[in-house]
Motif scaffolding. Structure first.
Motif, PDB file in Angstrom:
ATOM      1  N   GLU A 103      27.743   9.167  -8.947  1.00 42.56           N
ATOM      2  CA  GLU A 103      26.300   9.436  -8.920  1.00 42.56           C
ATOM      3  C   GLU A 103      25.988  10.714  -8.140  1.00 42.56           C
ATOM      4  N   TYR A 104      26.659  10.891  -7.007  1.00 42.65           N
ATOM      5  CA  TYR A 104      26.464  12.102  -6.204  1.00 42.65           C
ATOM      6  C   TYR A 104      26.887  13.341  -6.996  1.00 42.65           C
ATOM      7  N   LEU A 105      28.027  13.271  -7.648  1.00 45.87           N
ATOM      8  CA  LEU A 105      28.526  14.421  -8.407  1.00 45.87           C
ATOM      9  C   LEU A 105      27.584  14.796  -9.540  1.00 45.87           C
ATOM     10  N   ILE A 106      27.034  13.813 -10.214  1.00 45.98           N
ATOM     11  CA  ILE A 106      26.065  14.078 -11.284  1.00 45.98           C
ATOM     12  C   ILE A 106      24.827  14.745 -10.703  1.00 45.98           C
ATOM     13  N   GLN A 107      24.300  14.176  -9.637  1.00 41.17           N
ATOM     14  CA  GLN A 107      23.101  14.743  -9.007  1.00 41.17           C
ATOM     15  C   GLN A 107      23.369  16.168  -8.525  1.00 41.17           C
ATOM     16  N   ASN A 108      24.519  16.381  -7.918  1.00 41.34           N
ATOM     17  CA  ASN A 108      24.859  17.695  -7.386  1.00 41.34           C
ATOM     18  C   ASN A 108      25.078  18.723  -8.494  1.00 41.34           C
ATOM     19  N   SER A 109      25.438  18.276  -9.676  1.00 40.72           N
ATOM     20  CA  SER A 109      25.699  19.210 -10.774  1.00 40.72           C
ATOM     21  C   SER A 109      24.433  19.929 -11.246  1.00 40.72           C
ATOM     22  N   TYR A 110      23.270  19.427 -10.852  1.00 41.00           N
ATOM     23  CA  TYR A 110      22.020  20.097 -11.212  1.00 41.00           C
ATOM     24  C   TYR A 110      21.793  21.380 -10.407  1.00 41.00           C
ATOM     25  N   CYS A 111      22.476  21.515  -9.272  1.00 45.37           N
ATOM     26  CA  CYS A 111      22.272  22.713  -8.443  1.00 45.37           C
ATOM     27  C   CYS A 111      23.571  23.483  -8.214  1.00 45.37           C
ATOM     28  N   THR A 112      24.651  23.082  -8.846  1.00 41.88           N
ATOM     29  CA  THR A 112      25.921  23.803  -8.771  1.00 41.88           C
ATOM     30  C   THR A 112      26.459  23.995 -10.182  1.00 41.88           C
ATOM     31  N   HIS A 113      27.467  24.819 -10.290  1.00 39.46           N
ATOM     32  CA  HIS A 113      28.235  24.930 -11.530  1.00 39.46           C
ATOM     33  C   HIS A 113      29.600  24.329 -11.227  1.00 39.46           C
ATOM     34  N   SER A 114      29.959  23.326 -11.977  1.00 37.31           N
ATOM     35  CA  SER A 114      31.201  22.592 -11.727  1.00 37.31           C
ATOM     36  C   SER A 114      32.106  22.652 -12.943  1.00 37.31           C
ATOM     37  N   TYR A 115      33.391  22.681 -12.658  1.00 41.92           N
ATOM     38  CA  TYR A 115      34.397  22.796 -13.715  1.00 41.92           C
ATOM     39  C   TYR A 115      35.516  21.802 -13.440  1.00 41.92           C
ATOM     40  N   ASP A 116      36.223  21.441 -14.502  1.00 41.59           N
ATOM     41  CA  ASP A 116      37.435  20.669 -14.320  1.00 41.59           C
ATOM     42  C   ASP A 116      38.486  21.145 -15.317  1.00 41.59           C
ATOM     43  N   VAL A 117      39.714  20.772 -15.020  1.00 37.24           N
ATOM     44  CA  VAL A 117      40.856  21.114 -15.857  1.00 37.24           C
ATOM     45  C   VAL A 117      41.488  19.810 -16.295  1.00 37.24           C
ATOM     46  N   CYS A 118      41.807  19.744 -17.569  1.00 38.19           N
ATOM     47  CA  CYS A 118      42.409  18.533 -18.117  1.00 38.19           C
ATOM     48  C   CYS A 118      43.820  18.813 -18.619  1.00 38.19           C
ATOM     49  N   LEU A 175      32.147  28.090  -2.521  1.00 37.04           N
ATOM     50  CA  LEU A 175      33.049  27.309  -3.359  1.00 37.04           C
ATOM     51  C   LEU A 175      33.096  25.916  -2.771  1.00 37.04           C
ATOM     52  N   LEU A 176      33.031  24.905  -3.627  1.00 32.67           N
ATOM     53  CA  LEU A 176      32.906  23.522  -3.180  1.00 32.67           C
ATOM     54  C   LEU A 176      33.902  22.614  -3.894  1.00 32.67           C
ATOM     55  N   ARG A 177      34.327  21.585  -3.215  1.00 38.90           N
ATOM     56  CA  ARG A 177      35.098  20.486  -3.802  1.00 38.90           C
ATOM     57  C   ARG A 177      36.189  20.943  -4.769  1.00 38.90           C
ATOM     58  N   ILE A 178      37.132  21.703  -4.262  1.00 39.99           N
ATOM     59  CA  ILE A 178      38.262  22.133  -5.085  1.00 39.99           C
ATOM     60  C   ILE A 178      39.418  21.178  -4.786  1.00 39.99           C
ATOM     61  N   ASN A 219      34.424  33.990 -11.500  1.00 41.46           N
ATOM     62  CA  ASN A 219      33.788  34.632 -12.652  1.00 41.46           C
ATOM     63  C   ASN A 219      32.467  33.975 -13.032  1.00 41.46           C
ATOM     64  N   ASP A 220      32.063  32.987 -12.257  1.00 45.97           N
ATOM     65  CA  ASP A 220      30.819  32.271 -12.498  1.00 45.97           C
ATOM     66  C   ASP A 220      29.622  33.119 -12.058  1.00 45.97           C
ATOM     67  N   MET A 272      29.131  35.928  -9.045  1.00 44.46           N
ATOM     68  CA  MET A 272      28.878  37.330  -9.399  1.00 44.46           C
ATOM     69  C   MET A 272      27.580  37.864  -8.794  1.00 44.46           C
ATOM     70  N   ARG A 273      26.583  37.022  -8.645  1.00 44.26           N
ATOM     71  CA  ARG A 273      25.304  37.496  -8.112  1.00 44.26           C
ATOM     72  C   ARG A 273      25.296  37.573  -6.594  1.00 44.26           C
ATOM     73  N   ALA A 274      26.244  36.904  -5.967  1.00 48.37           N
ATOM     74  CA  ALA A 274      26.250  36.815  -4.503  1.00 48.37           C
ATOM     75  C   ALA A 274      26.757  38.102  -3.858  1.00 48.37           C
ATOM     76  N   LYS A 275      26.096  38.463  -2.782  1.00 45.89           N
ATOM     77  CA  LYS A 275      26.574  39.588  -1.966  1.00 45.89           C
ATOM     78  C   LYS A 275      27.587  39.079  -0.959  1.00 45.89           C
ATOM     79  N   LYS A 276      27.512  37.781  -0.659  1.00 48.82           N
ATOM     80  CA  LYS A 276      28.399  37.128   0.277  1.00 48.82           C
ATOM     81  C   LYS A 276      28.938  35.873  -0.390  1.00 48.82           C
TER      82      LYS A 276
END
Length: 115
Positions: free
Chosen positions: A43-58, A81-84, A105-106, A110-114
């Motif tokens: 539930e937390y991961l779903i909610q958090n995905s609205y304000c982050t970009h998340s990826y997974d590898v299968c 960078l979060l939850r790697i 490359n997200d 790319m938009r961040a100065k820091k």
């Protein structure tokens, strides 16, 4: 295959819990790990995905790596960078580096100065 996090929050949460318990336990207390596992629910991961970009590898149907990037405290010119996490049996094979490259490359990176 690297893909955007969409719907398998249960699989990602299980990946995180397992990696915390088997790999990160060397660096953190059991209490710290247990608290993180309690927080990083599907539930937390779903909610958090609205304000982050998340990826997974299968590997076929099995999620083996996950990672996210998001604005640092809502700032538009900083990102974190979060939850790697990489499943223990896949660590040391360069797959974690691939998720880092994807995050770098997200748009948030790319938009961040820091970063």
């Amino acid at each position: 295959m690297i893909r955007e996090f969409k719907e398998d929050a249960i699989g990602v949460s299980a990946l995180i819990a397992r990696t915390l318990g088997e790999t990160n336990i060397r660096d953190y207390t059991e209490e710290f790990i247990e608290n993180d596992v309690k927080i990083l629910t599907p539930e937390y991961l779903i909610q958090n995905s609205y304000c982050t970009h998340s990826y997974d590898v299968c590997d076929e149907d099995k999620i083996i790596v996950c990672g996210s990037i998001g604005p640092y405290w809502g700032k538009e010119d900083e990102s974190s960078l979060l939850r790697i996490f990489v499943l223990p049996e896949y660590q040391g094979q360069g797959i974690g580096r691939k998720i880092i490259e994807t995050l770098e490359n997200d748009d948030y990176y790319m938009r961040a100065k820091k970063n």
